[in-house]
Each structure stands twice: as C-alpha cells, then as structure tokens.
Design an enzyme around this catalytic site. Structure first.
Site, mmCIF file in Angstrom:
data_model
loop_
_atom_site.group_PDB
_atom_site.id
_atom_site.type_symbol
_atom_site.label_atom_id
_atom_site.label_comp_id
_atom_site.label_asym_id
_atom_site.label_seq_id
_atom_site.Cartn_x
_atom_site.Cartn_y
_atom_site.Cartn_z
ATOM 1 N N ILE A 32 0.831 -1.203 0.000
ATOM 2 C CA ILE A 32 0.000 0.000 0.000
ATOM 3 C C ILE A 32 0.861 1.247 0.000
ATOM 4 C CG2 ILE A 32 -1.698 1.306 1.356
ATOM 5 C CD1 ILE A 32 -2.747 -1.437 2.346
ATOM 6 N N TYR A 181 -0.027 -8.927 16.038
ATOM 7 C CA TYR A 181 -0.066 -7.945 14.949
ATOM 8 C C TYR A 181 -1.266 -7.007 15.105
ATOM 9 C CZ TYR A 181 -0.988 -5.876 10.409
ATOM 10 O OH TYR A 181 -1.261 -4.971 9.419
ATOM 11 N N LYS A 185 -1.312 -2.828 15.718
ATOM 12 C CA LYS A 185 -2.025 -1.853 14.890
ATOM 13 C C LYS A 185 -3.054 -1.078 15.711
ATOM 14 C CE LYS A 185 -1.294 -1.255 11.219
ATOM 15 N NZ LYS A 185 -0.251 -0.391 10.602
#
Length: 321
Positions: A32, A181, A185
């Site tokens: 991204i 993970y 975030k």
C-alpha cells in the site's frame, strides 16, 4: 473553493496539485505504501520513501518514474525496529519543512517463535507502534515548522475486534502472531488519536489523522514490475473478491486523501466507503474502543517509557532519557 470531508467533487483519480510539498512515506517501497507514494508523486509533491532496503526502494523509484514523468521521489534509509537509528534517518532527509508523514510501514508475522529487536522489544509492537512513536518525536521540529502539516497513521481492520493488554504489551505471556499484529495496529490507532488530543491541547497547527485501508489483496492489485507482478491467473481468481475488497492501489486512497484534502480534520478516521472494506475514502465513526482515552493515555506513557522519549510538540528541548 476548499473541499469539505463530504465534498462529492473529491476524485481519487483527479487529485489536487501539491507541488512544493514534502511527504515522507514509511514503507513506501512496497504494498500500500508504494501506491501512496505513486499517487502523491503524481500530484507534483516531493515524496521520500522511508525503507530499510535500498534496492527495493530504488526499484520503487524507478517504477514510479516510469509512470509519473518528472516524479520527485527519493529514498532515505529507515529501520523502525532500530530506534537508535531514527534520528540519523531524519537528519538524512535534508529538509527544513515536512508537510506530511504517512506512518504506513509494518511487520506482520504469521508463525511463532516470538521475535525481538536488539532493544529487547517484541518485533511487531516495536516496529509498527514504538518505531512510529519514536519517529514522530524526531520529525516534530520539521512538522511544527510547516503550517498545517499532517501525521497520517495507518491502522488496520484487524484491530476492530482486538483489545490491548496493557500489562503485556510485548506479548510475553501468550504470544499469538496474528493477535500480536492486530494489537500492534490497535496501539498505532490509539496513538494517532491521543496524539491529536495532545496537539490540540498544545495549540499546534499540525494534524494527526487516522486511516485504515480496508481489505487489500495482491490478486486485485495492478502490476508494477519489479515491485509487484500480478499474473493473469491471479487476476482472474481475485475478481469475485473484488465485490467485497480491493487492490492495494485503491487501499492507498484513504491515506492520500488524508494528506491532500484541505477539508480533513485532526482526530478523524478515514476508511473505504463500503463497510470499511472497499471504495472511495470517507469519514468513519470511531470504533468504541478507539474512544477509550484512559487506555490511550496509559499506552502513551508506556511508549515514553519503552522508547526513553518524552514526545511533545510544545517544548522542543525534550530529549531522549
């Protein structure tokens, strides 16, 4: 006339010109982040790719240059897992102003064992959250020197159902990679919102904006050789999924709008329009646990303790402890 957050004239394919602006994109060499960089380069902005891997960054610069004639893109070495190196990376920018930083880079591990950085921090938490926390500290002089600068932080849909364990931020007790993970975030998302509150309290003109890309798949992402090559078979297999998710080029739209749109405000969360998974960017109401200011403040204090940094936009005499 400046656009507003609901302005229907905002067109992801016809972005406003941004010549003269400087933007740092962490992890801008792939995924991204690459498309954030490519799209911003198309506006005339100077884009700096923050990346550990020089060869991959050079491939990304060449790919962007082939698609954007006259693109102003360069690389700065950046290793978010090595917090002691970040000041040197910021010095290497060679800038006297920074209009925006896109905190995009991230590490996602799929399998045990648990891994640590040289500082002894769990790798995903150290890179995805603590690294960006420390980087923001070192970028603060450049950002405060630039009226209306923006700190754009990329979260994840994976964090929507997670909760932080403030007593085990490093996943020492029960390490599960996917959960670690998602929590890293979530920490980044809480950081972005707490940062906005602190910027507003300090009377700063710098904005902190939160984005998340929705669902992004390689099979729906256009080829950008040698950065990314999609085969015909992958494209065909991914077509049905295009009804609910999107490619990484479209997943970049929320961050790009957060950088460019004058109608964007600090403390907002921008995400894909269709269920937060695909489509043009729009403001999404904050998830309930993102509005937890107590947890965010405690996380901030933990970030200061773990990095040895007192992050402040009011007194630039702050130092690494």
């Amino acid at each position: 006339m400046p656009s507003t957050p609901r302005d229907p004239r905002w067109n992801v394919h016809r972005l406003p010109r941004a010549g003269g602006k400087n933007v740092l994109v962490t992890g801008g060499n792939a995924g991204i982040g690459y498309f954030v960089a490519e799209q911003l380069a198309g506006t005339g902005a100077t884009v700096v790719l923050g990346s550990r891997n020089r060869a991959k960054a050079e491939d990304a610069i060449a790919s962007i240059g082939a698609r954007v004639p006259g693109a102003k893109v360069r690389h700065v070495p950046l290793d978010l897992a090595d917090h002691a190196s970040l000041k040197a990376s910021v010095d290497a920018l060679g800038l006297d102003r920074l209009d925006a930083v896109v905190h995009n880079a991230g590490v996602a591990l799929d399998h045990p064992p648990r891994r640590e950085t040289t500082d002894g921090h769990e790798l995903m938490f150290a890179t995805n959250h603590l690294g960006h926390f420390a980087l923001t500290h070192h970028l603060a002089p450049l950002l405060t020197a630039t009226p209306g600068s923006r700190i754009v932080t990329t979260g994840s849909f994976a964090a929507k159902t997670e909760r932080l364990d403030l007593d085990d931020l490093q996943s020492m007790r029960d390490y599960q990679p996917k959960r670690a993970y998602a929590r890293s975030k979530l920490a980044q998302m809480l950081f972005a919102l707490e940062l906005d509150r602190r910027l507003r309290a300090a009377g700063s003109a710098t904005l902190s904006v939160l984005v998340h890309p929705g669902g992004a798949l390689d099979s729906l992402t256009p080829s950008r050789p040698p950065v990314h090559v999609r085969t015909t078979g992958e494209r065909l297999r991914g077509l049905p999924l295009g009804l609910v998710v999107q490619g990484k080029d479209a997943a970049a739209w929320s961050a790009v709008r957060a950088v460019l749109d004058p109608g964007v405000r600090g403390g907002q969360m921008w995400s894909p329009r269709a269920f937060g998974l695909r489509g043009a960017p729009r403001i999404e109401p904050l998830w309930n646990h993102l509005a937890d200011t107590t947890t965010a403040a405690r996380l901030w204090a933990a970030g200061c303790e773990l990095t040895g940094i007192e992050l402040s936009f009011t007194d630039r005499t702050d130092t690494v402890r």
